[in-house]
Design an enzyme around this catalytic site. Structure first.
Site, short mmCIF file in Angstrom:
data_model
loop_
_atom_site.label_atom_id
_atom_site.label_comp_id
_atom_site.label_asym_id
_atom_site.label_seq_id
_atom_site.Cartn_x
_atom_site.Cartn_y
_atom_site.Cartn_z
N ASP A 64 0.98 -1.12 -0.16
CA ASP A 64 0.00 -0.08 0.04
C ASP A 64 1.00 1.23 0.00
OD1 ASP A 64 -1.70 2.03 0.44
OD2 ASP A 64 -2.37 1.38 2.27
N ILE A 65 0.99 1.82 -1.02
CA ILE A 65 2.01 3.15 -1.23
C ILE A 65 1.44 4.21 -0.60
CG2 ILE A 65 2.72 2.32 -3.61
CD1 ILE A 65 0.87 4.57 -4.80
N ASN A 91 1.59 5.56 -11.60
CA ASN A 91 0.03 5.45 -12.20
C ASN A 91 -0.92 4.77 -11.17
OD1 ASN A 91 -1.77 3.97 -14.36
ND2 ASN A 91 -1.50 2.26 -12.95
N TYR A 155 -11.81 14.35 -7.24
CA TYR A 155 -10.71 13.49 -8.18
C TYR A 155 -10.27 14.34 -9.27
CZ TYR A 155 -9.66 10.52 -12.06
OH TYR A 155 -9.17 9.54 -13.01
N ALA A 157 -9.61 17.40 -9.22
CA ALA A 157 -8.72 18.24 -8.67
C ALA A 157 -7.32 17.46 -8.18
CB ALA A 157 -9.27 19.03 -7.15
N LYS A 159 -6.01 15.39 -9.87
CA LYS A 159 -5.20 15.07 -11.01
C LYS A 159 -5.01 16.33 -11.62
CE LYS A 159 -5.63 10.45 -11.59
NZ LYS A 159 -4.47 9.94 -11.51
#
Length: 254
Positions: A64-65, A91, A155, A157, A159
């Site tokens: 889990d990053i 990604n 979402y 925002a 990106k």
């Protein structure tokens, strides 16, 4: 894919997050086919094993990053295995349908942790290794990183933030020969909508609405997006940095 293109990526070490499905899986496979060593990272061990089974050049790490210390551990896993890191593909990300009236602080924090904070910490941990080889970062944004998305503003925002990080890092790191670009795909076949917790009927309605608005008349395939991610990371793209390449079937035009 030409032999020259393959040779430029042969023996390069690449990290791809969100490699368990969709664009991430397709990207991991595309890099491996180009001769690179690939570490695919994701939360679901079973999905990652399915990705690894597609090519012997893919190793995987279930993690889990967003967890403390994990971005550093991911970078160390790749450099410990191959002694170098040439390419970081940020990604992994999540979609969240969240109208303003339903905005919840924890959901906002979780979304930003995955879509903005984790890529930042991965890039920071990767930086010494990218400096050593004049490597590259490709951030995966969305066509909605630069166009409004009613009902999912946070979402969009997140990106948009990733795209601005891309431009700023590109300027910050240019003197060190590190290129930073972003790929902004339009609606692409993946498990993202289902992973957002939407019911099947709503997912299908969203897909049909998207198809109706895309000038080329269809949603994208992960392999189509992956090909452009690999192109942006290709060592031959020596004069491209700070760019956001939109691959969305013409959706940006309408």
């Amino acid at each position: 894919m030409s032999d020259q293109f393959v040779s430029r990526l042969r023996e390069k070490a690449v990290i791809v997050t969100g490699a368990g499905s969709g664009i991430g899986r397709a990207t991991a496979i595309a890099f491996a086919r180009a001769g690179a060593h690939v570490l695919g990272v994701g939360r679901r061990a079973d999905a990652l094993q399915d990705t690894a089974a597609r090519h012997p050049g893919i190793a995987v790490l279930a993690a889990d990053i967003t967890a403390a210390g994990v971005p550093q551990a991911v970078i160390e896993a790749a450099t410990g295995r191959w002694g170098r890191l040439d390419v970081l593909i940020n990604n992994a990300g999540a979609t969240a349908v969240m109208p303003l009236a339903d905005t919840d602080a924890q959901r906002v924090n979780d979304l930003l942790a995955l879509n903005v904070t984790a890529p930042s910490l991965l890039a920071r941990a990767a930086l010494p290794h990218l400096r050593a080889v004049r490597g590259t970062i490709v951030n995966v944004s969305s066509t909605y990183g630069h166009r409004p998305l009613p009902g999912a503003a946070h979402y969009a925002a997140s990106k948009a933030a990733l795209e601005q990080l891309t431009r700023s890092w590109a300027l910050e790191l240019a003197a060190e020969g590190i290129r930073v670009n972003a790929l902004a795909p339009g609606p692409t076949e993946s498990q993202a909508l289902a992973a957002a917790g939407l019911p099947d009927t709503m997912v299908e309605n969203i897909k049909q609405d998207e198809i109706a608005r895309i000038p080329l008349g269809r949603r994208g395939d992960p392999e189509e997006v992956a090909a452009w991610i690999v192109h942006l990371a290709d060592p031959g793209a020596t004069w491209i940095t700070g760019q956001v390449l939109t691959v969305d079937g013409g959706l940006e035009l309408v």
